[in-house]
Write a protein that holds these residues in place. Structure first.
Motif, PDB file in Angstrom:
ATOM      1  N   ALA A   1       6.821  -8.325  -5.997  1.00 56.52           N
ATOM      2  CA  ALA A   1       7.154  -9.752  -6.120  1.00 56.52           C
ATOM      3  C   ALA A   1       8.455  -9.958  -6.882  1.00 56.52           C
ATOM      4  N   GLN A   2       8.838  -9.063  -7.755  1.00 58.79           N
ATOM      5  CA  GLN A   2      10.083  -9.167  -8.522  1.00 58.79           C
ATOM      6  C   GLN A   2      11.263  -8.536  -7.762  1.00 58.79           C
ATOM      7  N   GLY A   3      11.018  -8.014  -6.531  1.00 57.92           N
ATOM      8  CA  GLY A   3      12.084  -7.423  -5.742  1.00 57.92           C
ATOM      9  C   GLY A   3      12.372  -5.960  -6.048  1.00 57.92           C
ATOM     10  N   ARG A   4      11.531  -5.367  -6.838  1.00 62.98           N
ATOM     11  CA  ARG A   4      11.722  -3.967  -7.180  1.00 62.98           C
ATOM     12  C   ARG A   4      11.086  -3.086  -6.095  1.00 62.98           C
ATOM     13  N   PRO A   5      11.760  -1.985  -5.740  1.00 60.89           N
ATOM     14  CA  PRO A   5      11.200  -1.118  -4.687  1.00 60.89           C
ATOM     15  C   PRO A   5       9.918  -0.451  -5.155  1.00 60.89           C
ATOM     16  N   ILE A   6       9.032  -0.322  -4.226  1.00 57.67           N
ATOM     17  CA  ILE A   6       7.760   0.328  -4.507  1.00 57.67           C
ATOM     18  C   ILE A   6       7.823   1.750  -3.948  1.00 57.67           C
ATOM     19  N   ALA A   7       7.373   2.670  -4.750  1.00 52.90           N
ATOM     20  CA  ALA A   7       7.377   4.081  -4.311  1.00 52.90           C
ATOM     21  C   ALA A   7       6.473   4.242  -3.093  1.00 52.90           C
ATOM     22  N   MET A   8       7.025   4.903  -2.066  1.00 52.60           N
ATOM     23  CA  MET A   8       6.283   5.127  -0.827  1.00 52.60           C
ATOM     24  C   MET A   8       5.446   6.405  -0.936  1.00 52.60           C
ATOM     25  N   PRO A   9       4.276   6.426  -0.334  1.00 52.84           N
ATOM     26  CA  PRO A   9       3.479   7.662  -0.319  1.00 52.84           C
ATOM     27  C   PRO A   9       4.257   8.782   0.381  1.00 52.84           C
ATOM     28  N   ALA A  10       4.032  10.008  -0.059  1.00 51.83           N
ATOM     29  CA  ALA A  10       4.758  11.144   0.515  1.00 51.83           C
ATOM     30  C   ALA A  10       4.467  11.293   1.995  1.00 51.83           C
ATOM     31  N   ASP A  11       3.239  11.034   2.429  1.00 50.74           N
ATOM     32  CA  ASP A  11       2.911  11.145   3.847  1.00 50.74           C
ATOM     33  C   ASP A  11       3.134   9.835   4.591  1.00 50.74           C
ATOM     34  N   ARG A  12       3.552   8.767   3.872  1.00 42.41           N
ATOM     35  CA  ARG A  12       3.866   7.447   4.407  1.00 42.41           C
ATOM     36  C   ARG A  12       2.658   6.779   5.067  1.00 42.41           C
ATOM     37  N   VAL A  13       1.463   7.247   4.729  1.00 46.28           N
ATOM     38  CA  VAL A  13       0.253   6.571   5.179  1.00 46.28           C
ATOM     39  C   VAL A  13       0.017   5.355   4.261  1.00 46.28           C
ATOM     40  N   VAL A  14      -0.209   4.195   4.870  1.00 47.46           N
ATOM     41  CA  VAL A  14      -0.362   2.951   4.099  1.00 47.46           C
ATOM     42  C   VAL A  14      -1.712   2.947   3.379  1.00 47.46           C
ATOM     43  N   PRO A  15      -1.703   2.861   2.037  1.00 46.08           N
ATOM     44  CA  PRO A  15      -2.977   2.762   1.307  1.00 46.08           C
ATOM     45  C   PRO A  15      -3.528   1.328   1.406  1.00 46.08           C
ATOM     46  N   PRO A  16      -4.796   1.173   1.153  1.00 51.80           N
ATOM     47  CA  PRO A  16      -5.376  -0.182   1.250  1.00 51.80           C
ATOM     48  C   PRO A  16      -4.642  -1.209   0.381  1.00 51.80           C
ATOM     49  N   ALA A  17      -4.133  -0.788  -0.784  1.00 53.49           N
ATOM     50  CA  ALA A  17      -3.474  -1.740  -1.672  1.00 53.49           C
ATOM     51  C   ALA A  17      -2.167  -2.258  -1.102  1.00 53.49           C
ATOM     52  N   LEU A  18      -1.547  -1.550  -0.184  1.00 56.33           N
ATOM     53  CA  LEU A  18      -0.275  -1.971   0.391  1.00 56.33           C
ATOM     54  C   LEU A  18      -0.414  -2.414   1.846  1.00 56.33           C
ATOM     55  N   ALA A  19      -1.613  -2.648   2.295  1.00 59.00           N
ATOM     56  CA  ALA A  19      -1.839  -3.078   3.676  1.00 59.00           C
ATOM     57  C   ALA A  19      -1.320  -4.505   3.858  1.00 59.00           C
ATOM     58  N   PRO A  20      -0.835  -4.844   5.030  1.00 66.71           N
ATOM     59  CA  PRO A  20      -0.361  -6.214   5.280  1.00 66.71           C
ATOM     60  C   PRO A  20      -1.525  -7.210   5.243  1.00 66.71           C
ATOM     61  N   PRO A  21      -1.229  -8.459   4.880  1.00 69.64           N
ATOM     62  CA  PRO A  21      -2.316  -9.444   4.833  1.00 69.64           C
ATOM     63  C   PRO A  21      -2.983  -9.625   6.194  1.00 69.64           C
ATOM     64  N   GLY A  22      -4.287  -9.779   6.194  1.00 70.46           N
ATOM     65  CA  GLY A  22      -5.064 -10.012   7.403  1.00 70.46           C
ATOM     66  C   GLY A  22      -5.547  -8.746   8.103  1.00 70.46           C
ATOM     67  N   LEU A  23      -5.150  -7.568   7.667  1.00 69.99           N
ATOM     68  CA  LEU A  23      -5.615  -6.337   8.330  1.00 69.99           C
ATOM     69  C   LEU A  23      -6.989  -5.958   7.806  1.00 69.99           C
ATOM     70  N   PRO A  24      -7.956  -5.769   8.681  1.00 71.92           N
ATOM     71  CA  PRO A  24      -9.271  -5.305   8.209  1.00 71.92           C
ATOM     72  C   PRO A  24      -9.132  -3.918   7.577  1.00 71.92           C
ATOM     73  N   LEU A  25      -9.656  -3.747   6.409  1.00 73.90           N
ATOM     74  CA  LEU A  25      -9.541  -2.474   5.696  1.00 73.90           C
ATOM     75  C   LEU A  25     -10.678  -1.538   6.112  1.00 73.90           C
ATOM     76  N   ARG A  26     -10.382  -0.724   7.085  1.00 75.90           N
ATOM     77  CA  ARG A  26     -11.364   0.238   7.595  1.00 75.90           C
ATOM     78  C   ARG A  26     -10.663   1.562   7.893  1.00 75.90           C
ATOM     79  N   GLN A  27     -11.184   2.624   7.312  1.00 78.41           N
ATOM     80  CA  GLN A  27     -10.615   3.946   7.573  1.00 78.41           C
ATOM     81  C   GLN A  27     -11.167   4.505   8.882  1.00 78.41           C
ATOM     82  N   ILE A  28     -10.319   5.298   9.540  1.00 78.49           N
ATOM     83  CA  ILE A  28     -10.737   5.915  10.803  1.00 78.49           C
ATOM     84  C   ILE A  28     -11.673   7.085  10.545  1.00 78.49           C
TER      85      ILE A  28
END
Length: 204
Positions: free
Chosen positions: A172-199
Motif C-alpha cells: 500500500a505504501q508503494g514498496r516492492p514486495i519480495a517475490m517467492p523464489a518459485d514465483r508461486v502465488v501464496p494465499p496472502a498475495l492472491a488477487p481479490p475474489g480468487l477462491p483460496l483452494r490448493q490443487i
C-alpha cells in the motif's frame, strides 16, 4: 745215371712260405670283410632318425587330414559404418534393458540436445508445483498467470496461480514486495475474489 734226392728241409721250407702267404691273404680278407660292415654302420648313422621322420611324416599326414576349425564368420567382413548419433540405437545394444524416459532425456541433454524430448526435465527431477487453483473463468489481473503442468505419466494437473517473470508487486505504501523464489502465488498475495483452494497432485 745217378739220382740225388732234394733235401726235405728245403721242400718243407717252401711249403711253409706258401702257407704263410695264404694265412696273410686270409687275414687281410677277414679284416676287409669286418671293415665293410663297420663302415656301413658309420654311413647308416644319419638313418637313425628315419623312424622319427616317418612318425613326423605320419603326423603331417594326420594334420593334413584333420578337420579344420570353422572359419570365424566375422573374418573378412567389412566394418559397419558409424551409427547415427541421433539414433537411440547408437547408445543401446540388443539385450539392454529398455531405457526409462528420464534416462532418454538425460542422455539427450548431455549430448547437447535441447529440442523435442530434450527440452523437458527428466521425470522425477522437477516435481509438480503445488499452489492455488485458478478457475478457467477467473479473470486474472496484470502480473498473474496460470501455470499448467503434467505428471511424469502425462496426466494433466489443474493450473496454479503464479507471478509473471517480470512482475513486481507493491504494498500500500508503494514498496516492492519480495517475490517467492518459485514465483508461486501464496494465499496472502492472491488477487481479490480468487477462491483460496490448493490443487491436488494426481496419485501415481
Amino acid at each position: 745215371m745217378r739220382v740225388i734226392d732234394k733235401a726235405p728241409v728245403a721242400r718243407g721250407g717252401k711249403l711253409r712260405w706258401v702257407a704263410a702267404a695264404v694265412a696273410v691273404a686270409l687275414a687281410v680278407a677277414g679284416w676287409w670283410s669286418m671293415r665293410e660292415p663297420a663302415s656301413g654302420a658309420t654311413d647308416a648313422v644319419p638313418q637313425a632318425d628315419a623312424p622319427g621322420d616317418a612318425a613326423n611324416g605320419a603326423g603331417d599326414d594326420r594334420l593334413a587330414s584333420a578337420p579344420r576349425a570353422p572359419r570365424d564368420a566375422t573374418q573378412g567382413r567389412q566394418a559397419m559404418p558409424d551409427p547415427d548419433p541421433d539414433d537411440l540405437a547408437a547408445y543401446f545394444q540388443a539385450g539392454d534393458p529398455e531405457p526409462t524416459g528420464a534416462q532418454v532425456i538425460e542422455a539427450l541433454q548431455q549430448a547437447g540436445v535441447r529440442t523435442g524430448l530434450g527440452a523437458f526435465n527428466p521425470p522425477g527431477t522437477s516435481p509438480p508445483l503445488v499452489g492455488l487453483a485458478v478457475p478457467e473463468d477467473f479473470a486474472l489481473p496484470p502480473g498473474y498467470v496460470r501455470h499448467h503442468q503434467v505428471t511424469d505419466e502425462g496426466v494433466a494437473i489443474e493450473p496454479i496461480l503464479m507471478f509473471s517473470p517480470d512482475f513486481v508487486l507493491h504494498d500500500a505504501q508503494g514498496r516492492p514486495i519480495a517475490m517467492p523464489a518459485d514465483r508461486v502465488v501464496p494465499p496472502a498475495l492472491a488477487p481479490p475474489g480468487l477462491p483460496l483452494r490448493q490443487i491436488q497432485i494426481p496419485p501415481r
